[in-house]
Motif scaffolding. Structure first.
Motif, mmCIF file in Angstrom:
data_model
loop_
_atom_site.group_PDB
_atom_site.id
_atom_site.type_symbol
_atom_site.label_atom_id
_atom_site.label_comp_id
_atom_site.label_asym_id
_atom_site.label_seq_id
_atom_site.Cartn_x
_atom_site.Cartn_y
_atom_site.Cartn_z
ATOM 1 N N PRO A 230 2.945 -9.289 2.630
ATOM 2 C CA PRO A 230 2.306 -8.799 3.860
ATOM 3 C C PRO A 230 1.128 -7.850 3.614
ATOM 4 O O PRO A 230 0.321 -7.630 4.507
ATOM 5 C CB PRO A 230 3.446 -8.051 4.562
ATOM 6 C CG PRO A 230 4.350 -7.614 3.464
ATOM 7 C CD PRO A 230 4.278 -8.677 2.418
ATOM 8 N N PHE A 231 1.065 -7.254 2.421
ATOM 9 C CA PHE A 231 -0.065 -6.355 2.130
ATOM 10 C C PHE A 231 -0.779 -6.826 0.863
ATOM 11 O O PHE A 231 -0.938 -6.083 -0.097
ATOM 12 C CB PHE A 231 0.432 -4.894 2.029
ATOM 13 C CG PHE A 231 0.919 -4.379 3.357
ATOM 14 C CD1 PHE A 231 0.033 -4.254 4.420
ATOM 15 C CD2 PHE A 231 2.252 -4.082 3.564
ATOM 16 C CE1 PHE A 231 0.467 -3.830 5.673
ATOM 17 C CE2 PHE A 231 2.694 -3.653 4.811
ATOM 18 C CZ PHE A 231 1.802 -3.523 5.864
ATOM 19 N N MET A 232 -1.193 -8.102 0.935
ATOM 20 C CA MET A 232 -1.849 -8.744 -0.202
ATOM 21 C C MET A 232 -3.047 -7.927 -0.650
ATOM 22 O O MET A 232 -3.872 -7.529 0.182
ATOM 23 C CB MET A 232 -2.275 -10.145 0.232
ATOM 24 C CG MET A 232 -2.047 -11.208 -0.816
ATOM 25 S SD MET A 232 -2.373 -12.813 -0.093
ATOM 26 C CE MET A 232 -0.873 -13.126 0.831
ATOM 27 N N TYR A 233 -3.106 -7.663 -1.930
ATOM 28 C CA TYR A 233 -4.095 -6.736 -2.484
ATOM 29 C C TYR A 233 -5.528 -7.216 -2.219
ATOM 30 O O TYR A 233 -5.913 -8.313 -2.615
ATOM 31 C CB TYR A 233 -3.855 -6.612 -3.984
ATOM 32 C CG TYR A 233 -4.630 -5.498 -4.644
ATOM 33 C CD1 TYR A 233 -4.671 -4.220 -4.102
ATOM 34 C CD2 TYR A 233 -5.322 -5.721 -5.833
ATOM 35 C CE1 TYR A 233 -5.361 -3.197 -4.719
ATOM 36 C CE2 TYR A 233 -6.024 -4.695 -6.454
ATOM 37 C CZ TYR A 233 -6.031 -3.438 -5.886
ATOM 38 O OH TYR A 233 -6.722 -2.425 -6.492
ATOM 39 N N GLY A 234 -6.301 -6.367 -1.506
ATOM 40 C CA GLY A 234 -7.709 -6.676 -1.248
ATOM 41 C C GLY A 234 -7.951 -7.494 0.011
ATOM 42 O O GLY A 234 -9.091 -7.816 0.316
ATOM 43 N N TYR A 235 -6.909 -7.854 0.763
ATOM 44 C CA TYR A 235 -7.079 -8.679 1.969
ATOM 45 C C TYR A 235 -6.877 -7.833 3.230
ATOM 46 O O TYR A 235 -5.752 -7.613 3.678
ATOM 47 C CB TYR A 235 -6.079 -9.843 1.967
ATOM 48 C CG TYR A 235 -6.509 -10.990 1.088
ATOM 49 C CD1 TYR A 235 -7.142 -12.109 1.621
ATOM 50 C CD2 TYR A 235 -6.300 -10.935 -0.286
ATOM 51 C CE1 TYR A 235 -7.545 -13.155 0.807
ATOM 52 C CE2 TYR A 235 -6.701 -11.969 -1.114
ATOM 53 C CZ TYR A 235 -7.318 -13.067 -0.562
ATOM 54 O OH TYR A 235 -7.718 -14.094 -1.365
#
Ligand code: SF4
Length: 256
Positions: free
Chosen positions: A93-98
């Motif tokens: 849910p907190f994909m790095y950089g998105y």
């Protein structure tokens, strides 16, 4: 910052999970740019059911564009049955950089909390500090299987660096939020030699630790006495958690 170039529609979002420590879950994204190579079970399933064809396609996440339309209908219908919603079992849910994924996940958490639904979160990205303003019933977690950045770049190439990950979790802990760590899938020494206690000491501030072995990787079963090794780690974990008053869960099949 990256954005999801491909969008998709879904018919349903909230569903009951069979996972040991979950109730309901939501997977509003297909694929995951973290591209873990343990391998990733979610990717294996997505390939098996024809949702993605290749690793490259899996690493290009597709965001669900009708998420809020669906939730408007599903939350009132299901809220009496739900004790908690986990974000997420088959993506991050907190994909790095998105930023678009982070914003959507925050909005989902807000909507669920507004309906008095507790949420649990697990990421290999960074937990936004604004989560400290959300319901204090929520539980925020990171996955941490090593402290070695070279190993991370090889095994979880698109994920957030370990130090940043731990620091985002600690900030939430310091603001009074419940925090946890998933040490899963933990590798055997023929994959990486590392000090398990050092990892535990880095995260001794958390409320809960979930520990699980590595599956679906031949390196594990080729390691002589891998079960003895996992048993020893479980004993270390239990001692540590008792001493620090940290709750723990050992995943099925990890300890004899
Ligand atoms: S973060 Fe989770 S969902 Fe994403 S690739 Fe890694 S294991 Fe798969």
């Amino acid at each position: 910052m990256k954005t999801c170039l491909i969008k998709m529609n879904r018919k349903t979002l909230l569903y009951k999970t069979g996972v040991e420590y979950g109730d309901y879950t939501i997977n509003h994204i297909l694929g995951c740019a973290h591209g873990c190579k343990y391998p990733c079970y979610a990717m294996m399933m997505a390939k098996r059911f024809g949702k993605v064809k290749t690793y490259k396609e899996w690493c290009n996440p597709k965001i669900c564009k009708n998420t809020f339309e669906i939730l408007e209908k599903e939350i009132p219908k299901l809220k009496s049955k739900i004790s908690s919603v986990h974000l997420s079992f088959t993506t991050d849910p907190f994909m790095y950089g998105y930023k678009d994924i982070t914003n959507m996940s925050l909005k989902i958490l807000q909507l669920l909390n507004k309906a008095n639904i507790k949420c649990t979160v697990l990421t290999k990205g960074l937990l936004p500090s604004k989560l400290s303003k959300f319901s204090k019933d929520n539980e925020y977690g990171i996955t941490l299987i090593s402290l070695d950045e070279e190993f991370r770049k090889e095994m979880e190439p698109g994920s957030a660096p370990y130090k940043k990950r731990i620091s985002s979790l600690k900030k939430l802990h310091n603001s009074g939020c419940k925090t946890w760590v998933s040490i899963e899938p933990y590798p055997t020494p023929n994959i990486i030699t590392q000090d398990f206690n050092k990892i535990l000491n880095e995260i001794s501030f958390v409320d809960k630790i979930i520990f699980g072995r590595l599956h679906y990787n031949k390196m594990v079963t080729s390691y002589k006495d891998y079960q003895v090794y996992y048993d020893e780690l479980c004993s270390m974990l239990i001692d540590f958690c008792k001493k620090k008053n940290v709750e723990y869960i050992i995943k099925k099949g990890t300890m004899r």
